[in-house]
Design a protein around this motif. Sequence first.
Motif, mmCIF file in Angstrom:
data_model
loop_
_atom_site.group_PDB
_atom_site.id
_atom_site.type_symbol
_atom_site.label_atom_id
_atom_site.label_comp_id
_atom_site.label_asym_id
_atom_site.label_seq_id
_atom_site.Cartn_x
_atom_site.Cartn_y
_atom_site.Cartn_z
ATOM 1 N N TYR B 11 0.841 -1.206 0.000
ATOM 2 C CA TYR B 11 0.000 0.000 0.000
ATOM 3 C C TYR B 11 0.865 1.241 0.000
ATOM 4 C CZ TYR B 11 -4.098 -2.892 0.881
ATOM 5 O OH TYR B 11 -5.104 -3.799 0.760
ATOM 6 N N THR B 41 -7.118 -9.996 3.778
ATOM 7 C CA THR B 41 -8.102 -9.361 2.912
ATOM 8 C C THR B 41 -7.439 -8.899 1.621
ATOM 9 O OG1 THR B 41 -9.481 -8.712 4.755
ATOM 10 C CG2 THR B 41 -9.744 -7.450 2.739
ATOM 11 N N HIS B 45 -8.535 -9.834 -2.098
ATOM 12 C CA HIS B 45 -8.835 -8.822 -3.129
ATOM 13 C C HIS B 45 -7.967 -9.033 -4.366
ATOM 14 C CE1 HIS B 45 -11.041 -5.604 -0.495
ATOM 15 N NE2 HIS B 45 -11.558 -6.821 -0.396
ATOM 16 N N LEU B 50 -9.812 -7.500 -7.402
ATOM 17 C CA LEU B 50 -10.237 -6.164 -6.956
ATOM 18 C C LEU B 50 -9.015 -5.266 -6.832
ATOM 19 C CD1 LEU B 50 -12.766 -7.202 -4.150
ATOM 20 C CD2 LEU B 50 -13.190 -6.848 -6.575
ATOM 21 N N LEU B 51 -7.850 -5.903 -6.669
ATOM 22 C CA LEU B 51 -6.586 -5.175 -6.628
ATOM 23 C C LEU B 51 -5.664 -5.804 -7.672
ATOM 24 C CD1 LEU B 51 -5.692 -4.954 -2.800
ATOM 25 C CD2 LEU B 51 -6.257 -3.043 -4.311
ATOM 26 N N ASP B 74 -13.666 -6.893 -14.849
ATOM 27 C CA ASP B 74 -14.974 -6.931 -14.179
ATOM 28 C C ASP B 74 -15.805 -8.086 -14.725
ATOM 29 O OD1 ASP B 74 -14.587 -4.709 -12.496
ATOM 30 O OD2 ASP B 74 -15.079 -3.323 -14.122
#
Lengths: 431, 209
Positions: B11, B41, B45, B50-51, B74
């Motif tokens: 991050y 998590t 993801h 999602l990441l 997606d």
Amino acid sequence: MTIIKLAWKNLTNRPLSMLLTLVLFALGVGLTALLLLLNKQLTDKFEKNLAGVDIVVGAKGSPLQLILANMYHIDAPTGNISLKSAKPFLNPRHPLIKKSVPLSLGDSYKSHRIVGTLHDFLGLYNTEIAEGTLWQAPLEVTIGATVAERTGLKIGTKFNSNHGLDEGAGEHEEAAFKVVGILKPTGTVVDQLILTATQSIWTVHEHAQAELEGEEHHAEHASTTPSPKESMTVSQNDVDDRTALLQADSTHQITSLLLQFKMRNVQTLNFQRNLNENTDMQAATPALEINRLYEMMGVGEQALRALALLIIIVSGLSIFIALFNSLKERQYELALMRVMGAGRGRLFLLIVCEGILLSLIGFCIGIILSHGSMQILAKYMSDAYRYSFSGLMWLKEEWLLLLGAVTIGFLAAIIPAISVYRQDISRTLSK
Amino acid sequence: MLETKQLAFSYDSVRKLQFPDINCARGDQWLILGQSGSGKTTLLHLLGGLLSPQSGSIKINDKDISILRGAALDHFRGQNIGIIFQTAHFVRALTVEENLLLAQQLAGNKPDKILIHNFLEKLNLKDKAHKRTDELSVGEAQRVNVVRALINKPSVILADEPTSALDDHNAEEVIQLLESQAKAVNATLLIVTHDGRLKNYFQKQLVIG
């Protein structure tokens, strides 16, 4: 489930927060549409009723009042002019004048004006008879289509007129008018009028005059009343009514003359100036006076338009705020929709759809409101303006209004939609 | 069929998360355990697309999803991966049935009410089909959540702390449901959790952090 259906469900799920937005939007659209409708119909009315009349000649006073009273039958007349001074213009051999029509006002029936004139009056408005005939003798009348509809007058019906142009003034009791014909509807002021011979007005008024003045003035009265012989010539021999008028006693009065020139040139300008400067009459140009009237009304109309625009902008802002707030609550479910396979573009479209849907609903409510209130207003306005108004019409400007409404809905939704497009779903979902 | 190699993510520049390689066969059921902050998590993801990983690769059905972007990602996710989050969230404006229909549609499948009702019936939720989702109890909501993840018959089911908000009874019900339904559609099940109650249900366990 289509995007539109989902957008609809999202909106109806928050009815209260959408209510203020919708009310504002509908108000802005409604006010604008109402102004468009009013403006269009008033302008139409004024233009349709110009009837090719170049100048109106009448008693001195406000030129605008002269026009309003004699062309639109709204205002009170400025006064009367003597038949003597009008006769030269009535002469068909006048070098400048193509057509001249005298008007005599003063009486009404159930707030419809009774106008004493010549048959040529109908030519100004391209009016034709629908049933019956034109008036042939004094006290015979031919009525406009709206008059027939509103008052229930039929061919053969007799009625007493009211003295003055408003209802409630004294009634002339002895001299009864008789309906002999009904005109086709024209959409002009003629629909609202009761037409008769000029002599009818003289008969009614001189009768009343005589009653007032009593026996002592009887001799005088007799001299101004058209002799029975003159009246009879109109009815029985069907002589041209213009000739009859030219032969009538010059001491009579009429209210005004509507004139059409053969052509407009320096001579006609001089004619008009000469009339204004050297006689006790005035000549006014309808088109000019109506433009003056537009200018006077224009300020108020512009202020109202600005207000309507302001309301629409504020309501656009409120769509923006409503959408933006709802997105805060819905960011998790929007992220979920991404997880379930919806692309960014689809969510972008969803939010734009919600904005446009809101503005469309607001637009529809506004249009219903404006046309509904126009329809209600129409009833009162046709009495006041002697012209039929209607809420049941669609202007092409309203398509522009629709386009504007959709654009505002789109613009209000675009920033929320972009923020949804850019959403970091991982961050939202791990909150 | 699910394979990761040298997966890493950060991050910020200070902390870098390095994940052990995972290799699951079709129909495998794994428990991934770890303390809070261990990157569980984040891993989920990453696996769910999602990441995007900083380095390394993720292959699902022989497709490298770490290079997929935008609508393609997606769409792939909707078709192949079912994700269950700790707390159940739904599109609030829609009923239970409509939420499930939406899930089918967003994944690009035909809406199939019969399939939905079969699922709901199996899970004793039939009478909830036309209820709004905020009228469901926590346990019911999580069961609908499971149905939603399974409705498109994904090849991978990812669950992020699916039981930590539930009491023992509901937790057992949901975990049994996940286990049996994943088996029924022959999906690979990965559950990320720190919930000790689940250790007894799954033999294959991976500890990270």
